[in-house]
Motif scaffolding. Structure first.
Motif, PDB file in Angstrom:
ATOM      1  N   ILE A 244       0.000  18.641  36.572  1.00  0.00           N
ATOM      2  CA  ILE A 244      -0.735  19.550  35.679  1.00  0.00           C
ATOM      3  C   ILE A 244      -2.006  18.876  35.176  1.00  0.00           C
ATOM      4  O   ILE A 244      -3.086  19.480  35.157  1.00  0.00           O
ATOM      5  CB  ILE A 244       0.159  20.005  34.513  1.00  0.00           C
ATOM      6  N   ILE A 245      -1.909  17.610  34.782  1.00  0.00           N
ATOM      7  CA  ILE A 245      -3.086  16.875  34.312  1.00  0.00           C
ATOM      8  C   ILE A 245      -4.117  16.739  35.446  1.00  0.00           C
ATOM      9  O   ILE A 245      -5.321  16.918  35.228  1.00  0.00           O
ATOM     10  CB  ILE A 245      -2.686  15.499  33.752  1.00  0.00           C
ATOM     11  N   ALA A 246      -3.638  16.452  36.666  1.00  0.00           N
ATOM     12  CA  ALA A 246      -4.550  16.324  37.808  1.00  0.00           C
ATOM     13  C   ALA A 246      -5.268  17.643  38.085  1.00  0.00           C
ATOM     14  O   ALA A 246      -6.480  17.654  38.353  1.00  0.00           O
ATOM     15  CB  ALA A 246      -3.783  15.868  39.045  1.00  0.00           C
ATOM     16  N   ILE A 247      -4.561  18.750  38.002  1.00  0.00           N
ATOM     17  CA  ILE A 247      -5.177  20.060  38.228  1.00  0.00           C
ATOM     18  C   ILE A 247      -6.214  20.344  37.141  1.00  0.00           C
ATOM     19  O   ILE A 247      -7.325  20.810  37.437  1.00  0.00           O
ATOM     20  CB  ILE A 247      -4.094  21.162  38.286  1.00  0.00           C
ATOM     21  N   ALA A 248      -5.886  20.043  35.880  1.00  0.00           N
ATOM     22  CA  ALA A 248      -6.825  20.289  34.782  1.00  0.00           C
ATOM     23  C   ALA A 248      -8.070  19.413  34.932  1.00  0.00           C
ATOM     24  O   ALA A 248      -9.203  19.888  34.756  1.00  0.00           O
ATOM     25  CB  ALA A 248      -6.143  20.020  33.445  1.00  0.00           C
ATOM     26  N   LEU A 249      -7.889  18.136  35.267  1.00  0.00           N
ATOM     27  CA  LEU A 249      -9.037  17.242  35.436  1.00  0.00           C
ATOM     28  C   LEU A 249      -9.912  17.668  36.615  1.00  0.00           C
ATOM     29  O   LEU A 249     -11.144  17.562  36.555  1.00  0.00           O
ATOM     30  CB  LEU A 249      -8.572  15.798  35.613  1.00  0.00           C
ATOM     31  N   THR A 250      -9.286  18.150  37.679  1.00  0.00           N
ATOM     32  CA  THR A 250     -10.060  18.636  38.825  1.00  0.00           C
ATOM     33  C   THR A 250     -10.887  19.850  38.433  1.00  0.00           C
ATOM     34  O   THR A 250     -12.055  19.966  38.818  1.00  0.00           O
ATOM     35  CB  THR A 250      -9.116  18.990  39.994  1.00  0.00           C
ATOM     36  N   ALA A 251     -10.308  20.757  37.645  1.00  0.00           N
ATOM     37  CA  ALA A 251     -11.055  21.931  37.181  1.00  0.00           C
ATOM     38  C   ALA A 251     -12.241  21.506  36.319  1.00  0.00           C
ATOM     39  O   ALA A 251     -13.356  22.025  36.473  1.00  0.00           O
ATOM     40  CB  ALA A 251     -10.135  22.869  36.404  1.00  0.00           C
ATOM     41  N   VAL A 252     -12.023  20.547  35.419  1.00  0.00           N
ATOM     42  CA  VAL A 252     -13.117  20.049  34.565  1.00  0.00           C
ATOM     43  C   VAL A 252     -14.185  19.373  35.422  1.00  0.00           C
ATOM     44  O   VAL A 252     -15.388  19.555  35.200  1.00  0.00           O
ATOM     45  CB  VAL A 252     -12.562  19.067  33.502  1.00  0.00           C
ATOM     46  N   LEU A 253     -13.770  18.614  36.423  1.00  0.00           N
ATOM     47  CA  LEU A 253     -14.710  17.935  37.311  1.00  0.00           C
ATOM     48  C   LEU A 253     -15.617  18.927  38.026  1.00  0.00           C
ATOM     49  O   LEU A 253     -16.840  18.780  38.027  1.00  0.00           O
ATOM     50  CB  LEU A 253     -13.952  17.086  38.338  1.00  0.00           C
ATOM     51  N   PHE A 254     -15.031  19.963  38.645  1.00  0.00           N
ATOM     52  CA  PHE A 254     -15.843  20.938  39.373  1.00  0.00           C
ATOM     53  C   PHE A 254     -16.731  21.733  38.427  1.00  0.00           C
ATOM     54  O   PHE A 254     -17.876  22.043  38.757  1.00  0.00           O
ATOM     55  CB  PHE A 254     -14.958  21.861  40.210  1.00  0.00           C
ATOM     56  N   THR A 255     -16.236  22.067  37.245  1.00  0.00           N
ATOM     57  CA  THR A 255     -17.067  22.774  36.267  1.00  0.00           C
ATOM     58  C   THR A 255     -18.268  21.917  35.880  1.00  0.00           C
ATOM     59  O   THR A 255     -19.405  22.393  35.815  1.00  0.00           O
ATOM     60  CB  THR A 255     -16.240  23.124  35.018  1.00  0.00           C
ATOM     61  N   THR A 256     -18.035  20.641  35.631  1.00  0.00           N
ATOM     62  CA  THR A 256     -19.119  19.726  35.267  1.00  0.00           C
ATOM     63  C   THR A 256     -20.129  19.585  36.398  1.00  0.00           C
ATOM     64  O   THR A 256     -21.338  19.615  36.165  1.00  0.00           O
ATOM     65  CB  THR A 256     -18.545  18.347  34.899  1.00  0.00           C
TER      66      THR A 256
END
Length: 129
Positions: free
Chosen positions: A29-41
């Motif tokens: 779950i943390i990896a999915i959330a961080l990936t979403a933040v990464l692509f948004t950034t």
């Protein structure tokens, strides 16, 4: 996909698997959330960079309007100004791009004339950046 007649047993196995591997699930779950933040950034920075490059190119051309006309005569300016598709137009002219005082020869100096529209746009542009 294979159909199973005993869906209750499959659901029970899945629930036990999720409960027994809580740390793995939390990490996923943390990896999915961080990936979403990464692509948004990345997309936000990419869009901002493209806008900055466009603004820099416009400023390099001599202004930040939709069009910049350089080296035109006053008659040509008045013809463009009178066109019905022109909503707003600014006029500016470089009155001096250097000095003759020896004390200031090493300094880059410019003296510009701006009309009311150009003064407002230029002043707002300087305050916003």
């Amino acid at each position: 996909m294979i159909t199973v007649k005993n869906k209750k047993a499959i659901r029970n196995l899945a629930d036990k698997s999720f409960r027994s591997n809580r740390s793995r699930n939390l990490i996923a779950i943390i990896a999915i959330a961080l990936t979403a933040v990464l692509f948004t950034t990345l997309f936000t920075m990419g869009i901002g960079t493209m806008e900055s490059l466009q603004q820099a190119a416009l400023r390099q051309a001599g202004g930040d309007g939709h069009a910049v006309l350089k080296y035109i005569t006053d008659k040509e300016f008045n013809n463009v100004k009178a066109h019905p598709l022109i909503k707003e137009i600014a006029y500016n002219r470089a009155l001096s791009d250097g000095v003759e005082n020896e004390e200031f020869l090493k300094r880059r100096t410019e003296f510009w004339y701006y009309d009311d529209v150009g003064t407002t746009a230029h002043h707002f542009h300087r305050l916003s950046h």
